[in-house]
Design a protein around this motif. Structure first.
Motif, PDB file in Angstrom:
ATOM      1  N   VAL A 490       0.860  -1.181   0.000  1.00  0.00           N
ATOM      2  CA  VAL A 490       0.000   0.000   0.000  1.00  0.00           C
ATOM      3  C   VAL A 490       0.897   1.231   0.000  1.00  0.00           C
ATOM      4  CG1 VAL A 490      -1.777   1.299   1.234  1.00  0.00           C
ATOM      5  CG2 VAL A 490      -1.839  -1.214   1.239  1.00  0.00           C
ATOM      6  N   PRO A 491       0.811   2.079  -1.027  1.00  0.00           N
ATOM      7  CA  PRO A 491       1.666   3.266  -1.085  1.00  0.00           C
ATOM      8  C   PRO A 491       1.266   4.310  -0.054  1.00  0.00           C
ATOM      9  CG  PRO A 491       0.106   3.289  -2.900  1.00  0.00           C
ATOM     10  CD  PRO A 491      -0.058   1.957  -2.214  1.00  0.00           C
ATOM     11  N   HIS A 492       2.260   5.023   0.444  1.00  0.00           N
ATOM     12  CA  HIS A 492       2.029   5.985   1.519  1.00  0.00           C
ATOM     13  C   HIS A 492       1.527   7.324   1.010  1.00  0.00           C
ATOM     14  CE1 HIS A 492       2.526   7.916   5.394  1.00  0.00           C
ATOM     15  NE2 HIS A 492       3.113   8.919   4.768  1.00  0.00           N
ATOM     16  N   LEU A 493       0.647   7.936   1.787  1.00  0.00           N
ATOM     17  CA  LEU A 493       0.204   9.303   1.566  1.00  0.00           C
ATOM     18  C   LEU A 493       0.288  10.052   2.897  1.00  0.00           C
ATOM     19  CD1 LEU A 493      -3.042   8.757  -0.568  1.00  0.00           C
ATOM     20  CD2 LEU A 493      -0.860   9.652  -1.408  1.00  0.00           C
ATOM     21  N   ASP A 494       0.732  11.289   2.858  1.00  0.00           N
ATOM     22  CA  ASP A 494       0.734  12.100   4.059  1.00  0.00           C
ATOM     23  C   ASP A 494      -0.554  12.890   4.205  1.00  0.00           C
ATOM     24  OD1 ASP A 494       3.035  11.647   5.637  1.00  0.00           O
ATOM     25  OD2 ASP A 494       4.275  12.652   4.143  1.00  0.00           O
ATOM     26  N   GLN A 504      -4.106   6.715   5.559  1.00  0.00           N
ATOM     27  CA  GLN A 504      -3.105   7.075   6.568  1.00  0.00           C
ATOM     28  C   GLN A 504      -2.188   5.934   6.988  1.00  0.00           C
ATOM     29  OE1 GLN A 504      -4.937   8.966   9.923  1.00  0.00           O
ATOM     30  NE2 GLN A 504      -3.016   9.390  10.969  1.00  0.00           N
ATOM     31  N   PHE A 505      -2.594   4.676   6.800  1.00  0.00           N
ATOM     32  CA  PHE A 505      -1.897   3.554   7.438  1.00  0.00           C
ATOM     33  C   PHE A 505      -1.281   2.602   6.422  1.00  0.00           C
ATOM     34  CE2 PHE A 505      -5.583   4.628  10.291  1.00  0.00           C
ATOM     35  CZ  PHE A 505      -4.833   5.443  11.146  1.00  0.00           C
ATOM     36  N   SER A 506      -0.542   3.150   5.491  1.00  0.00           N
ATOM     37  CA  SER A 506       0.003   2.354   4.389  1.00  0.00           C
ATOM     38  C   SER A 506       0.868   1.193   4.864  1.00  0.00           C
ATOM     39  CB  SER A 506       0.825   3.250   3.465  1.00  0.00           C
ATOM     40  OG  SER A 506       1.902   3.863   4.178  1.00  0.00           O
ATOM     41  N   ALA A 507       1.763   1.447   5.800  1.00  0.00           N
ATOM     42  CA  ALA A 507       2.703   0.413   6.237  1.00  0.00           C
ATOM     43  C   ALA A 507       2.016  -0.671   7.055  1.00  0.00           C
ATOM     44  CB  ALA A 507       3.841   1.039   7.033  1.00  0.00           C
ATOM     45  N   SER A 508       1.217  -0.260   8.051  1.00  0.00           N
ATOM     46  CA  SER A 508       0.556  -1.281   8.869  1.00  0.00           C
ATOM     47  C   SER A 508      -0.433  -2.090   8.038  1.00  0.00           C
ATOM     48  CB  SER A 508      -0.143  -0.638  10.072  1.00  0.00           C
ATOM     49  OG  SER A 508      -1.067   0.356   9.684  1.00  0.00           O
ATOM     50  N   HIS A 509      -1.116  -1.453   7.092  1.00  0.00           N
ATOM     51  CA  HIS A 509      -2.032  -2.211   6.234  1.00  0.00           C
ATOM     52  C   HIS A 509      -1.268  -3.209   5.369  1.00  0.00           C
ATOM     53  CE1 HIS A 509      -5.786   0.616   6.371  1.00  0.00           C
ATOM     54  NE2 HIS A 509      -5.446   0.129   7.547  1.00  0.00           N
ATOM     55  N   ASN A 560       5.929   5.798  -6.029  1.00  0.00           N
ATOM     56  CA  ASN A 560       7.038   5.762  -6.990  1.00  0.00           C
ATOM     57  C   ASN A 560       8.168   4.838  -6.549  1.00  0.00           C
ATOM     58  OD1 ASN A 560       8.374   7.142  -4.969  1.00  0.00           O
ATOM     59  ND2 ASN A 560       8.457   9.105  -6.064  1.00  0.00           N
ATOM     60  N   GLY A 561       7.982   4.183  -5.417  1.00  0.00           N
ATOM     61  CA  GLY A 561       8.973   3.225  -4.950  1.00  0.00           C
ATOM     62  C   GLY A 561       9.955   3.761  -3.945  1.00  0.00           C
ATOM     63  N   GLN A 562       9.969   5.067  -3.720  1.00  0.00           N
ATOM     64  CA  GLN A 562      10.906   5.657  -2.762  1.00  0.00           C
ATOM     65  C   GLN A 562      10.368   5.556  -1.338  1.00  0.00           C
ATOM     66  OE1 GLN A 562      11.520   9.691  -4.044  1.00  0.00           O
ATOM     67  NE2 GLN A 562      12.922   9.126  -5.699  1.00  0.00           N
ATOM     68  N   PHE A 563      11.297   5.355  -0.386  1.00  0.00           N
ATOM     69  CA  PHE A 563      10.910   5.406   1.023  1.00  0.00           C
ATOM     70  C   PHE A 563      10.587   6.848   1.409  1.00  0.00           C
ATOM     71  CE2 PHE A 563      13.574   1.454   1.399  1.00  0.00           C
ATOM     72  CZ  PHE A 563      12.534   0.617   1.806  1.00  0.00           C
ATOM     73  N   ILE A 564       9.727   7.026   2.407  1.00  0.00           N
ATOM     74  CA  ILE A 564       9.355   8.372   2.831  1.00  0.00           C
ATOM     75  C   ILE A 564      10.543   9.081   3.461  1.00  0.00           C
ATOM     76  CG2 ILE A 564       6.926   7.771   3.193  1.00  0.00           C
ATOM     77  CD1 ILE A 564       7.532   7.754   6.237  1.00  0.00           C
ATOM     78  N   ASP A 565      10.569  10.402   3.337  1.00  0.00           N
ATOM     79  CA  ASP A 565      11.597  11.221   3.971  1.00  0.00           C
ATOM     80  C   ASP A 565      11.177  11.564   5.399  1.00  0.00           C
ATOM     81  OD1 ASP A 565      13.167  11.320   1.656  1.00  0.00           O
ATOM     82  OD2 ASP A 565      12.030  13.012   0.847  1.00  0.00           O
ATOM     83  N   ASN A 566      12.115  12.144   6.128  1.00  0.00           N
ATOM     84  CA  ASN A 566      11.848  12.582   7.500  1.00  0.00           C
ATOM     85  C   ASN A 566      11.219  11.458   8.324  1.00  0.00           C
ATOM     86  OD1 ASN A 566      11.846  14.464   9.615  1.00  0.00           O
ATOM     87  ND2 ASN A 566       9.767  15.143   9.147  1.00  0.00           N
ATOM     88  N   GLU A 571       7.552   7.385  15.624  1.00  0.00           N
ATOM     89  CA  GLU A 571       6.382   8.234  15.391  1.00  0.00           C
ATOM     90  C   GLU A 571       5.150   7.390  15.053  1.00  0.00           C
ATOM     91  OE1 GLU A 571       4.981  11.987  12.523  1.00  0.00           O
ATOM     92  OE2 GLU A 571       6.816  10.858  12.053  1.00  0.00           O
ATOM     93  N   PRO A 572       4.100   7.447  15.880  1.00  0.00           N
ATOM     94  CA  PRO A 572       2.873   6.711  15.550  1.00  0.00           C
ATOM     95  C   PRO A 572       2.022   7.488  14.557  1.00  0.00           C
ATOM     96  CG  PRO A 572       2.631   7.794  17.666  1.00  0.00           C
ATOM     97  CD  PRO A 572       4.023   8.094  17.196  1.00  0.00           C
ATOM     98  N   TRP A 573       1.092   6.794  13.951  1.00  0.00           N
ATOM     99  CA  TRP A 573       0.059   7.351  13.076  1.00  0.00           C
ATOM    100  C   TRP A 573       0.558   7.706  11.665  1.00  0.00           C
ATOM    101  CZ3 TRP A 573      -4.218   5.967  15.150  1.00  0.00           C
ATOM    102  CH2 TRP A 573      -4.427   6.044  16.529  1.00  0.00           C
ATOM    103  N   ARG A 574       1.830   7.932  11.451  1.00  0.00           N
ATOM    104  CA  ARG A 574       2.302   8.212  10.100  1.00  0.00           C
ATOM    105  C   ARG A 574       2.682   6.906   9.411  1.00  0.00           C
ATOM    106  NH1 ARG A 574       7.644  11.067   7.576  1.00  0.00           N
ATOM    107  NH2 ARG A 574       6.702  11.627   5.566  1.00  0.00           N
ATOM    108  N   GLY A 575       1.681   6.318   8.745  1.00  0.00           N
ATOM    109  CA  GLY A 575       1.871   5.034   8.086  1.00  0.00           C
ATOM    110  C   GLY A 575       1.543   3.848   8.955  1.00  0.00           C
ATOM    111  N   PHE A 576       1.373   4.079  10.255  1.00  0.00           N
ATOM    112  CA  PHE A 576       1.154   2.974  11.190  1.00  0.00           C
ATOM    113  C   PHE A 576      -0.061   3.264  12.066  1.00  0.00           C
ATOM    114  CE2 PHE A 576       5.689   3.187  10.266  1.00  0.00           C
ATOM    115  CZ  PHE A 576       5.967   1.875   9.882  1.00  0.00           C
TER     116      PHE A 576
END
Length: 792
Positions: A490-494, A504-509, A560-566, A571-576
């Motif tokens: 699942v691709p990440h969105l901020d 919001q939960f791209s990684a945990s999903h 696009n295949g890149q890992f997220i920056d910062n 940090e909870p809730w950002r992708g998890f």
């Protein structure tokens, strides 16, 4: 009679007396064993300082619909739909006794009072403004199937008990002409949300009946416009001297019917000192008629004391399916209280005639057997997020008939709505977390040998749940599963549109969908569905797309295949969802060996061991903060689902002694026996999940894969008890009981030195589920030194 005969008589009599005494002793021993009271080890008040709406219902029976209980702040409701509300150990007054307690379902309050009639509950800080009453915990009795308390302001003793669908209230009054019983129907309760409509009336023969329709927060979120209705029919064993109705604070004497929010009926009696009045009420989620039928079928001729005794017997049977023996009283208290909570949640939603509430608001019918009884039941349920690491394993071991019923129940929702529902309130979608693990739960049932349901339909529903995103309703969760199938992750969105679970939960999903894909893949393989198996196994490796080989952590990735920056691992809730990268990196339960290999065995063990060492200082969760989310930014958070398998991963990394060490520490330190420290400090117990985890962990058995392997097995931990006896249930098991026995076990000897199964040496720290189901004995020799190699 000659002298020889006379002389031998006393000897014969003595022999007969000895034989009779021996028989009596054997009979007494058998009786004592058979009558062992497991309910004495249950304390429902543990952990009630920050408990969810459904947590505190001591008077109910296992998996029941009727769940009468005291409430201290129920009418306050809650903003988010899941906050702690209902009964708080720290409060000093009771505002009434609501009869229904489920996830997003609550209402129908009874209360007794004396003096000037008051028809609103009043506030905690000013009890005298309403009908609520102050109370002391010393005047409270809470036990499985029974609750009583002294309402000090009214000098009334209130008692509660129940059958499956009927609540019984007994109020013992002082002498007076202003003794009241109130039926407060039209107010929100706990997680119920606002009241849309209500009706309550008194029939010519004195029966009190009605309904309330509510709009729970999560129902509105996941199935907008849907509602939840609750019906009741009650009888009172004394005719009132007068009666009336009320709406909020406004009462009307002599009137028999009231409608709308705030509606209620009151009865006023002339009472003698210590006179008791009993109310029996049947409940239903389909109609008043069926509430009346449930009352008739279960409690027509039942007295309060008979119902109480029956509830006690039922609880003793259910609790006694697992018998633990040990030296530490607190351990047994934690065990049976945890088991009690695991058996309370996810209660009946169908009637004695098989009627049940359908997803579209109409009434459905469960098929009947030759005797006219429903072939299974229907249940309300919180989401099964994490339930595969506690509840379903417990169900498979000791309550497989309920597991079977649960699967059939969930299939009704699929049959009616076309999609599985992770959480349901009267069959309405209440996903709660935006995922959907029902397919994994169904796969686990099949792999555990529970197959007396429509396997073809269940597999069809489960496969659809894993791969189909077209026209998927919000309430079925997994709204981003189409992207997972397309990209493998699942691709990440901020930023995104709609509820957080949409974006919001791209990684945990990704991690969760990988796990559930694996589970259904094993089912596909067992059913000979090769194409499905290969596709699902490919998806099960989705977690690898997010593994950052430099950091050795799971990290959200863009389209696009890149890992997220910062990126901040803590940090909870950002992708998890409800967690962070430190916690979720270990969320590869279906392939822990691959995760260990990617991180590196030595680094894996060092990192995870240090995580527990650090987390121990914070009580393995959020410390002493009374908040369900207090541990989300930590390295490990036992108070929430994503972490519950992590302590068992050392069994796959060559260090089973560390699983033994940390599981024992969590059992001893995270779990407590007080009102404030019960399941952590104010953590989210989710209809028995944390209680069930303690039960299976303290027995020394746990499967990180949730019984989804083709041949499921339990990892072996460090049993808290000297002996555990699990009653096995035909036809789901061939054996009668499975015994886990520890030798030389104590607080220092927490490490397994050797493993023996039915006289055979076991060389790995695992036992197959099939071996458990066949019955027998697992013997663990314990010691004070870690040992990781059992092959010698």
């Amino acid at each position: 009679m000659n002298s020889k005969t006379r002389k031998s008589l006393p000897m014969k009599v003595q022999v007969l007396k000895n034989i009779l005494t021996a028989f009596l002793l054997i009979a007494m021993a058998t009786t004592v064993h058979a009558q062992e009271d497991y309910t004495q080890w249950v304390d429902p008040n543990i952990g009630t300082a920050h408990s969810r709406w459904f947590f505190y219902t001591p008077a109910a029976v296992p998996f029941g619909m009727a769940k009468p209980a005291p409430a201290t702040n129920a009418h306050y409701g809650n903003v988010h739909g899941w906050d702690a509300v209902g009964y708080d150990h720290r409060h000093e007054s009771i505002e009434g006794f609501p009869n229904l307690h489920e996830f997003q379902v609550g209402g129908i309050v009874f209360m007794a009072s004396t003096g000037t009639l008051k028809t609103i509950p009043g506030k905690l800080e000013k009890p005298e403004e309403g009908y609520r009453s102050r109370f002391d915990h010393k005047d409270e009795v809470a036990a499985p199937g029974y609750y009583s308390v002294i309402l000090k302001d009214h000098r009334i003793k209130a008692e509660l008990t129940a059958t499956a669908r009927v609540a019984l209230h007994r109020y013992t009054f002082p002498a007076g002409k202003e003794s009241h019983i109130l039926f407060d129907i039209g107010n929100k309760q706990g997680e119920s949300g606002n009241v849309k409509d209500a009706k309550v009336y008194m029939t010519p023969d004195g029966r009190i009946e009605g309904f309330v329709t509510t709009l729970p927060v999560y129902v509105q979120k996941y199935q907008p416009g849907a509602e939840v209705s609750m019906y009741f029919s009650a009888v009172v064993d004394k005719k009132p001297a007068s009666f009336g109705v009320f709406k909020g604070a406004a009462a009307r004497a002599g009137v028999t019917e009231e409608t709308g929010p705030g509606a209620g009926v009151y009865l006023t009696f002339d009472t003698q000192d210590q006179e008791s009045i009993t109310v029996k009420a049947g409940f239903s989620y389909t109609s008043i008629e069926n509430a009346r039928l449930n009352l008739q079928a279960e409690a027509k001729d039942l007295t309060f004391d008979q119902a109480k005794a029956k509830a006690h017997t039922t609880w003793n049977d259910y609790l006694g399916r697992i018998r633990v023996e040990g030296k530490v009283r607190e351990d047994k208290l934690k065990f049976y209280t945890g088991l009690f909570h695991a058996l309370l949640g996810r209660g009946l939603a169908s009637d004695v005639n098989g009627a049940y509430p359908r997803n579209n608001g109409t009434v459905g019918q469960i098929p009947l057997d030759a005797k006219g009884k429903p072939v299974h039941n229907h249940y309300n349920t919180d989401a099964v997020w994490g339930a595969y690491w506690n509840l379903t394993q417990l169900w498979a071991l000791a309550y497989p008939e309920y597991y079977s019923d649960f699967v059939k129940s969930q299939l009704l929702v699929y049959q009616d709505a076309g999609w599985l529902g992770d959480g349901i309130a009267n069959s309405r979608y209440v996903s709660g977390v935006g995922t959907n693990f029902v397919s994994l739960v169904m796969a686990g049932a099949y792999m555990a040998g529970i197959r007396d349901f429509d396997v073809a339909k269940a597999y069809e529903a489960s496969l659809k749940n894993e791969i189909d995103g077209k026209d998927r309703p919000h309430g079925s969760g997994k709204l981003d599963v189409d992207q997972f199938v397309k990209l493998g992750y699942v691709p990440h969105l901020d930023k995104g549109v709609g509820g957080g679970e949409r974006w919001q939960f791209s990684a945990s999903h990704t991690l969760e969908y990988s796990f559930s894909s694996y589970a259904v893949a094993q089912w596909a393989k067992a059913l000979g569905k090769k194409e499905d198996y290969e596709k699902l196994m490919r998806l099960s490796r989705g977690w690898e797309h997010l593994f950052d080989p430099k950091l050795k952590l799971v990290r959200p990735r863009l389209a696009n295949g890149q890992f997220i920056d910062n990126f901040k691992p803590g940090e909870p809730w950002r992708g998890f969802q409800e967690g962070n990268a430190w916690q979720y990196t270990f969320y590869v339960p279906h392939d822990p060996e691959a995760l260990v290999k990617k991180i590196g065995r030595e680094r894996f063990n060092m990192r995870l061991d240090s995580i527990f060492t650090t987390s121990q200082k914070n009580a393995f969760g959020g410390g002493t903060t009374l908040d369900a989310f207090s541990g989300l930014a930590g390295l490990y958070n036992h108070g929430n689902q994503p972490n519950l398998h992590t302590s068992w991963l050392f069994n796959f990394s060559g260090k089973p002694s560390l699983t033994q060490k940390w599981v024992r520490a969590i059992c001893n330190e995270f779990y407590g026996t007080t009102g404030i420290h019960g399941y952590g400090y104010g953590q989210d117990e989710d209809q028995g999940q944390l209680g069930a985890w303690y039960v299976i962990a303290s027995m020394g058995l746990f499967d990180v894969k949730g019984l989804t392997d083709l041949k499921p097995s339990f990892g072996i931990g460090s049993p808290v008890f000297d002996k555990v006896t699990i009653q096995l249930r035909a036809p789901y098991a061939t054996g009668k009981e499975f015994v886990i026995e520890t030798q030389n076990n104590n607080g220092q000897n927490i490490y397994v030195q050797s493993i023996n199964l039915n006289g055979r040496k076991v060389k790995k720290s695992f036992v197959d589920l099939e071996d458990v189901k066949r019955g027998g004995k697992l013997v663990l020799q314990m010691g004070d030194r870690p040992k990781d190699d059992y092959s010698k």
